[in-house]
Design a protein around this motif. Structure first.
Motif, PDB file in Angstrom:
ATOM      1  N   VAL A   4      53.249  66.290  46.713  1.00 28.45           N
ATOM      2  CA  VAL A   4      52.241  65.346  47.032  1.00 28.45           C
ATOM      3  C   VAL A   4      52.488  64.214  45.771  1.00 28.45           C
ATOM      4  O   VAL A   4      52.081  62.828  46.291  1.00 28.45           O
ATOM      5  CB  VAL A   4      50.717  65.651  46.807  1.00 28.45           C
ATOM      6  CG1 VAL A   4      49.681  64.825  46.715  1.00 28.45           C
ATOM      7  CG2 VAL A   4      50.325  66.781  47.813  1.00 28.45           C
TER       8      VAL A   4
ATOM      9  N   LYS B 150      46.224  65.487  50.951  1.00 24.75           N
ATOM     10  CA  LYS B 150      46.473  64.823  50.107  1.00 24.75           C
ATOM     11  C   LYS B 150      47.889  63.999  50.345  1.00 24.75           C
ATOM     12  O   LYS B 150      48.069  63.044  49.905  1.00 24.75           O
ATOM     13  CB  LYS B 150      46.759  65.655  48.648  1.00 24.75           C
ATOM     14  CG  LYS B 150      45.515  66.187  48.097  1.00 24.75           C
ATOM     15  CD  LYS B 150      45.561  67.042  46.776  1.00 24.75           C
ATOM     16  CE  LYS B 150      44.500  67.833  46.388  1.00 24.75           C
ATOM     17  NZ  LYS B 150      44.588  68.657  45.183  1.00 24.75           N
ATOM     18  N   LEU B 151      48.573  64.857  51.042  1.00 27.12           N
ATOM     19  CA  LEU B 151      50.083  64.236  51.469  1.00 27.12           C
ATOM     20  C   LEU B 151      49.767  63.057  52.217  1.00 27.12           C
ATOM     21  O   LEU B 151      50.422  62.014  52.285  1.00 27.12           O
ATOM     22  CB  LEU B 151      50.852  65.175  51.971  1.00 27.12           C
ATOM     23  CG  LEU B 151      52.331  64.596  52.497  1.00 27.12           C
ATOM     24  CD1 LEU B 151      53.119  64.190  51.157  1.00 27.12           C
ATOM     25  CD2 LEU B 151      53.086  66.025  52.908  1.00 27.12           C
TER      26      LEU B 151
END
Length: 303
Positions: free
Chosen positions: A172, A225-226
């Protein structure tokens, strides 16, 4: 989607779905079409056929943009062998949809997209009778779209190797690090955030999931999150991964049916061959017997 782990490729074959025919599989594949907004240079009209499937007619005003028919013809010219229907049906649907995406004004090749397509292709073509033909088909397919199949394979392998060395946090946090893959991800994030030079597709979604899978980052929060780091809509990714899972599960079942059919036909051919050999043996024995009988009836001449 409750958990990303529910999409693990290794567990897909355990799912139980009604076994579809090649035609039904193609209908199901319609759900996997790549969403795209038609650029201003393209003139399109849509109509619904009697089978309730949408047919898209596109006419490009740009002279350097091939038609869908030309792309399909290029594929057939590059690979002239017959393809089993269960594979050919999906390939034909796939190449039409990728053509529409490929020639959008906002399209730009990126390695995550390449990883996603390679993953989809390898899963769809798993179990193909010939490994050599499977790779030849891949090259013919990508070449028909005026792209480089070697680049697809190389970039996909590069991302897979990179992802295996990552953790959930480093995957991430790509923006804070330097590297070839990190640079490619930064470029994607920048273009996706500009809302003008990035073309999202389901292949891209599959590519993201493949990165997570190889990094063993299967928690749903990591995908969220990515997606945020790449400026990609997570809801779209979730939906597209569910569609892909359903398609792949149905294909697994369909290929099992095909294997059973091939095995039955092989057994029948073997039985016919054995019967033919038995008949030939009997005929040979009868011929020898009749020949021996004729010789025994011949008059004996003494010299």
């Amino acid at each position: 989607m409750a958990a990303v782990t529910s999409l693990s490729f290794s567990s897909i074959s355990q799912s139980k779905f009604p076994i579809p025919s090649a035609r039904n599989l193609a209908s199901n594949f319609d759900a996997f079409k790549i969403r795209s907004s038609i650029s201003s240079r393209d003139s399109c009209n849509l109509r619904t056929s009697s089978s309730s499937r949408m047919v898209i007619h596109c006419m490009s005003t740009a002279t350097d943009v091939p038609t869908v028919s030309e792309t399909k013809l290029n594929f057939l010219k590059a690979y002239k062998k017959p393809v089993p229907s269960i594979y050919n049906t999906v390939l034909q649907e796939l190449i039409v949809q990728q053509h529409l995406m490929r020639y959008k004004s906002t399209y730009r090749y990126d390695p995550v997209f390449a990883l996603g397509f390679v993953t989809v292709y390898d899963q769809l073509m798993e179990g193909y009778p010939s490994d050599e033909d499977r790779e030849t088909i891949f090259k013919a397919y990508i070449t028909a779209l005026n792209e480089d199949p070697d680049q697809y394979r190389a970039d996909a392998q590069k991302l897979e190797e990179w992802a295996r060395s990552q953790t959930a946090s480093t995957l991430v946090d790509f923006a804070s690090r330097e590297g070839e893959v990190e640079g490619a991800l930064k470029d994607i994030a920048e273009r996706a955030g500009s809302k003008g030079s990035f073309s999202y597709s389901r292949f891209f979604a599959v590519g993201l999931f493949r990165l997570l899978e190889l990094a063993n980052a299967t928690e749903p929060t990591v995908l969220e999150k990515l997606c945020a780091a790449l400026n990609v809509n997570k809801k779209s990714v979730d939906r597209d991964l569910d569609v892909y899972r359903n398609l792949l599960s149905k294909l697994v079942q369909a290929k099992e049916l095909l294997k059973e059919y091939v095995d039955r036909e092989k057994k029948k051919r073997e039985e016919r061959t054995e019967a033919q050999k038995a008949n030939e043996a009997v005929t040979k024995c009868l011929g020898e017997y009749q020949y021996a009988g004729l010789r025994s009836n011949l008059p004996v001449t003494f010299v």
